[in-house]
Design a protein around this motif. Structure first.
Motif, PDB file in Angstrom:
ATOM      1  N   LYS A  96      18.946  21.983 114.321  1.00 15.02           N
ATOM      2  CA  LYS A  96      20.185  21.602 113.592  1.00 15.02           C
ATOM      3  C   LYS A  96      21.099  22.697 113.384  1.00 15.02           C
ATOM      4  CE  LYS A  96      17.554  18.352 110.464  1.00 15.02           C
ATOM      5  NZ  LYS A  96      17.345  18.282 109.067  1.00 15.02           N
ATOM      6  N   TRP A  97      21.374  23.383 114.669  1.00 14.65           N
ATOM      7  CA  TRP A  97      22.207  24.263 114.787  1.00 14.65           C
ATOM      8  C   TRP A  97      21.856  25.662 113.979  1.00 14.65           C
ATOM      9  CZ3 TRP A  97      25.553  25.191 118.909  1.00 14.65           C
ATOM     10  CH2 TRP A  97      25.858  23.950 119.831  1.00 14.65           C
ATOM     11  N   GLN A  98      20.847  25.762 113.485  1.00 13.74           N
ATOM     12  CA  GLN A  98      20.417  26.768 112.902  1.00 13.74           C
ATOM     13  C   GLN A  98      20.280  28.082 113.475  1.00 13.74           C
ATOM     14  OE1 GLN A  98      17.760  26.509 109.357  1.00 13.74           O
ATOM     15  NE2 GLN A  98      18.711  24.548 108.828  1.00 13.74           N
ATOM     16  N   GLY A  99      19.946  27.864 114.990  1.00 14.23           N
ATOM     17  CA  GLY A  99      19.745  28.753 115.637  1.00 14.23           C
ATOM     18  C   GLY A  99      18.513  28.609 116.857  1.00 14.23           C
ATOM     19  N   ALA A 100      18.245  29.517 117.674  1.00 16.23           N
ATOM     20  CA  ALA A 100      17.376  29.438 118.750  1.00 16.23           C
ATOM     21  C   ALA A 100      16.218  30.657 118.921  1.00 16.23           C
ATOM     22  CB  ALA A 100      17.859  29.034 120.179  1.00 16.23           C
ATOM     23  N   THR A 128       6.911  28.894 139.089  1.00 15.14           N
ATOM     24  CA  THR A 128       5.611  28.409 139.856  1.00 15.14           C
ATOM     25  C   THR A 128       4.649  29.498 139.939  1.00 15.14           C
ATOM     26  OG1 THR A 128       6.611  29.393 141.978  1.00 15.14           O
ATOM     27  CG2 THR A 128       7.261  27.157 141.344  1.00 15.14           C
ATOM     28  N   GLY A 129       3.525  28.967 139.662  1.00 16.13           N
ATOM     29  CA  GLY A 129       2.218  29.760 139.522  1.00 16.13           C
ATOM     30  C   GLY A 129       2.346  30.925 138.517  1.00 16.13           C
ATOM     31  N   ASP A 130       2.112  31.927 139.034  1.00 13.08           N
ATOM     32  CA  ASP A 130       2.061  33.322 137.987  1.00 13.08           C
ATOM     33  C   ASP A 130       3.225  34.266 138.325  1.00 13.08           C
ATOM     34  OD1 ASP A 130       1.035  34.159 140.418  1.00 13.08           O
ATOM     35  OD2 ASP A 130      -0.774  35.251 139.350  1.00 13.08           O
ATOM     36  N   GLN A 131       4.353  33.828 139.153  1.00 10.18           N
ATOM     37  CA  GLN A 131       5.548  34.608 139.399  1.00 10.18           C
ATOM     38  C   GLN A 131       6.218  35.240 138.305  1.00 10.18           C
ATOM     39  OE1 GLN A 131       7.287  31.900 142.558  1.00 10.18           O
ATOM     40  NE2 GLN A 131       7.937  34.037 143.343  1.00 10.18           N
ATOM     41  N   ILE A 132       6.373  34.318 137.138  1.00  8.56           N
ATOM     42  CA  ILE A 132       7.037  34.843 135.865  1.00  8.56           C
ATOM     43  C   ILE A 132       6.338  35.213 135.007  1.00  8.56           C
ATOM     44  CG2 ILE A 132       9.052  34.331 134.576  1.00  8.56           C
ATOM     45  CD1 ILE A 132       9.989  32.595 136.656  1.00  8.56           C
ATOM     46  N   ALA A 133       6.464  36.545 134.362  1.00  6.75           N
ATOM     47  CA  ALA A 133       5.906  36.611 133.030  1.00  6.75           C
ATOM     48  C   ALA A 133       6.986  37.318 132.042  1.00  6.75           C
ATOM     49  CB  ALA A 133       4.904  37.787 133.219  1.00  6.75           C
ATOM     50  N   PHE A 134       6.998  36.559 130.692  1.00  2.27           N
ATOM     51  CA  PHE A 134       7.723  37.128 129.753  1.00  2.27           C
ATOM     52  C   PHE A 134       7.230  37.220 128.379  1.00  2.27           C
ATOM     53  CE2 PHE A 134       7.883  32.295 129.843  1.00  2.27           C
ATOM     54  CZ  PHE A 134       7.931  31.824 128.724  1.00  2.27           C
ATOM     55  N   GLY A 135       7.584  37.736 127.612  1.00  2.08           N
ATOM     56  CA  GLY A 135       7.517  37.984 126.003  1.00  2.08           C
ATOM     57  C   GLY A 135       8.056  38.974 125.430  1.00  2.08           C
ATOM     58  N   GLY A 136       7.692  38.995 124.038  1.00  3.63           N
ATOM     59  CA  GLY A 136       8.333  39.956 123.197  1.00  3.63           C
ATOM     60  C   GLY A 136       8.522  39.451 121.690  1.00  3.63           C
ATOM     61  N   SER A 137       9.164  40.222 120.899  1.00  2.41           N
ATOM     62  CA  SER A 137       9.268  39.768 119.662  1.00  2.41           C
ATOM     63  C   SER A 137       9.944  38.456 119.384  1.00  2.41           C
ATOM     64  CB  SER A 137      10.021  40.853 118.969  1.00  2.41           C
ATOM     65  OG  SER A 137       9.442  42.042 118.936  1.00  2.41           O
ATOM     66  N   GLU A 138       9.439  37.835 118.289  1.00  7.00           N
ATOM     67  CA  GLU A 138       9.975  36.608 117.899  1.00  7.00           C
ATOM     68  C   GLU A 138      11.202  36.767 117.251  1.00  7.00           C
ATOM     69  OE1 GLU A 138       8.909  32.988 114.792  1.00  7.00           O
ATOM     70  OE2 GLU A 138       7.289  33.618 116.265  1.00  7.00           O
ATOM     71  N   ILE A 139      12.354  36.207 117.772  1.00  9.73           N
ATOM     72  CA  ILE A 139      13.580  36.561 117.221  1.00  9.73           C
ATOM     73  C   ILE A 139      14.360  35.538 117.312  1.00  9.73           C
ATOM     74  CG2 ILE A 139      15.873  37.927 117.696  1.00  9.73           C
ATOM     75  CD1 ILE A 139      14.218  39.778 119.347  1.00  9.73           C
ATOM     76  N   GLN A 140      15.081  34.975 116.060  1.00 10.50           N
ATOM     77  CA  GLN A 140      15.835  33.658 115.964  1.00 10.50           C
ATOM     78  C   GLN A 140      17.250  34.084 116.365  1.00 10.50           C
ATOM     79  OE1 GLN A 140      14.237  30.896 115.358  1.00 10.50           O
ATOM     80  NE2 GLN A 140      15.829  29.496 114.889  1.00 10.50           N
ATOM     81  N   LEU A 141      18.063  33.519 117.397  1.00  7.54           N
ATOM     82  CA  LEU A 141      19.090  33.753 117.605  1.00  7.54           C
ATOM     83  C   LEU A 141      20.275  32.889 117.190  1.00  7.54           C
ATOM     84  CD1 LEU A 141      18.699  34.356 121.552  1.00  7.54           C
ATOM     85  CD2 LEU A 141      18.816  36.025 119.820  1.00  7.54           C
ATOM     86  N   GLN A 142      21.420  33.125 116.874  1.00  2.00           N
ATOM     87  CA  GLN A 142      22.421  32.658 116.170  1.00  2.00           C
ATOM     88  C   GLN A 142      22.909  31.767 117.387  1.00  2.00           C
ATOM     89  OE1 GLN A 142      25.060  34.964 114.043  1.00  2.00           O
ATOM     90  NE2 GLN A 142      23.426  35.570 112.605  1.00  2.00           N
ATOM     91  N   PRO A 143      23.583  30.335 117.110  1.00  2.00           N
ATOM     92  CA  PRO A 143      24.055  29.625 118.149  1.00  2.00           C
ATOM     93  C   PRO A 143      25.021  30.172 119.098  1.00  2.00           C
ATOM     94  CG  PRO A 143      24.300  28.487 115.984  1.00  2.00           C
ATOM     95  CD  PRO A 143      23.852  30.000 115.597  1.00  2.00           C
TER      96      PRO A 143
END
Length: 501
Positions: free
Chosen positions: A341-345, A360-375
């Motif tokens: 509802k456009w509160q963020g992502a 594809t496969g395990d080419q990409i790894a990502f992660g970090g703090s849980e952060i709520q971004l404004q629209p």
């Protein structure tokens, strides 16, 4: 009118006397019962009610005094009238003994018929009136009990109804009040105290105390509305605010109606208060959302316009592919924002959506703090990530199966730090000039978000460091709808989350 016949018991051991008594008393119209001995008299008494007992003092086996004593011992006959008949001269001591045994009168022999009838008539009528009075009392007591039970049931129903009403009012965030216009007395129910946030055990309902809880800007209007009752107004409805003792502001709608006497003068004003704070907040959010949607639509169109105008391609096919890729990136983040509802992502969801077509496969790894971004931040960052991943798929680590991509982020104060690191792909050479993708990333991060984008073109792979300042929480009432802010005013919201891969 025929009266109810009563039993008159005649007790004597001589049949002739019994017959004489019957003849004398027959004209009274009562039930005359004869007993030839004291024992017969007792047997009849145990089975029947008797108004008057006429008993001979001198009888064999059980004389009149002994019979009277036995009768008086029975609780049912303690007040039964007994008249003694004596053929012998009765002394004062004998009379005293007879009265002690329960006799109410003496009749000497020879019996004077008129006197005997008069005495029997008086006691029979007294018995009859006493019984009638007892019945009347019993009926009255029965009616009183029935009326009492009816009142108790009525009170119970009224109490139950009041409890249901109070529960209904409380469930509906409602309260009721009553104001005696003549003497100034106030009555609040539990819901009214709850709405105003005061304790009924300590808060005294007076005009001054109530006014102290009203929002200052609304007092004049309420006083004007109240004054209208004296001018003939019968009811009013108004929205107003209250300021609770803890400082919380609540919106209410109040409805009041006046009760007048025969002369048309107001004697009482009663009303209901409804807490509409949540409705007001919903309306405010709806208005903000409408403005936000309008602003978002304009922003989306402006972004699409910029993408079309600034995109370059070696040929039409390449141009269309580039435009579609950037529009799709914008659409993906728009979907995420719509779901919230456009509160963020949430940044993890955003990254996942943008790299999903190339993962594809395990080419990409990502992660970090849980952060709520404004629209606004989410839209701009999504386009930047799209340019980075598209560039990587064309020329960088994702262009070969051996390549690896790591995306990590964290909060440092109010700044989002993101590191994009590629390795094990084709050998990288620093470009002589910046392409559209690089310029787009730098422009979006630095110009639109006031952040910084650094590119390190290492031979083993590109490292891009993004720094994006994030706004902190802001109360909804202070939001400027012309800025790209979430409706709840949330900025970065951190929780612990381990890096993937």
């Amino acid at each position: 009118m025929d009266h109810e016949k009563v039993n008159i018991l005649l007790v004597d051991d001589q049949p002739a006397k019994l017959l004489a008594y019957e003849v004398i008393l027959r004209e009274l119209g009562e039930n005359l019962v004869v007993a030839a001995s004291g024992r017969e008299a007792l047997e009849f008494l145990l089975k029947n009610e008797v108004a008057v007992i006429l008993v001979d003092v001198c009888m064999p086996e059980l004389d009149g005094f002994e019979l009277a004593a036995m009768i008086r011992e029975h609780p049912r006959f303690q007040k039964t009238a007994m008249i003694f008949i004596s053929a012998i001269q009765v002394s004062d001591l004998d009379r005293l003994r007879g009265y002690e045994m329960g006799a109410v009168d003496y009749v000497p022999v020879p019996v004077v018929p008129e006197v005997l009838r008069a005495k029997i008539r008086v006691f029979a009528e007294l018995y009859r009136k006493t019984r009638q009075l007892e019945r009347f009392n019993a009926e009255l007591e029965g009616r009183v009990r029935a009326r009492t039970a009816e009142l108790e049931q009525s009170n119970a129903r009224l109490l139950e109804s009041e409890q249901r009403r109070s529960l209904a009012l409380a469930a509906g965030r409602m309260g009721s009040w009553d104001w005696d216009w003549v003497n100034g007395d106030w009555m609040w129910d539990e819901g009214q105290y709850r709405i105003f946030g005061v304790d009924p055990r300590s808060f005294v309902v007076t005009p001054a105390n109530v006014q102290a809880l009203l929002y200052p800007d609304d007092i004049d209007e309420l006083q004007k509305a109240t004054a209208q009752f004296a001018k003939g107004t019968k009811s009013y409805e108004a929205e107003f605010r209250i300021k609770r003792p803890d400082g919380e502001i609540r919106w209410c709608v109040g409805t009041a109606a006046a009760t007048v006497d025969k002369g048309g003068r107001v004697v009482r004003v009663s009303g209901v208060t409804v807490d509409i704070t949540e409705r007001k907040q919903a309306e405010e959010r709806q208005n903000l959302l409408a403005r936000e949607v309008d602003h978002r639509a304009k922003n989306a169109l402006a972004l699409a316009q910029s993408i079309i105008r600034l995109t370059r391609g070696e040929n039409v096919k390449a141009y269309i592919q580039a435009v579609e890729g950037r529009i799709n990136a914008l659409a993906r983040v728009h979907t995420i924002l719509s779901l919230s509802k456009w509160q963020g992502a949430e940044i993890g969801k955003l990254v996942d959506e943008e790299i999903a077509p190339y993962s594809t496969g395990d080419q990409i790894a990502f992660g970090g703090s849980e952060i709520q971004l404004q629209p606004a931040t989410a839209q701009t960052l999504a386009l930047a990530l799209h340019e980075l991943v598209t560039n990587s798929a064309k020329y960088g680590a994702l262009s070969t199966l051996s390549g690896r991509l790591s995306i990590k982020w964290e909060m440092q104060g109010d700044v989002l730090r993101m590191v994009w690191e590629e390795r094990d792909g084709p050998v990288v050479e620093k470009p002589v000039s910046r392409g559209f993708g690089t310029r787009s990333v730098i422009a979006s991060i630095e110009t639109q978000l006031g952040g910084q984008a650094e590119f390190d073109w290492r031979s083993e792979g590109l490292v891009c460091r993004l720094s994006v300042p994030l706004m902190r929480d802001m109360p909804i009432g202070q939001l400027d709808p012309h800025h790209n802010l979430a409706l709840n005013g949330n900025g970065a919201k951190l929780t612990s989350r381990p890096a993937d891969g």
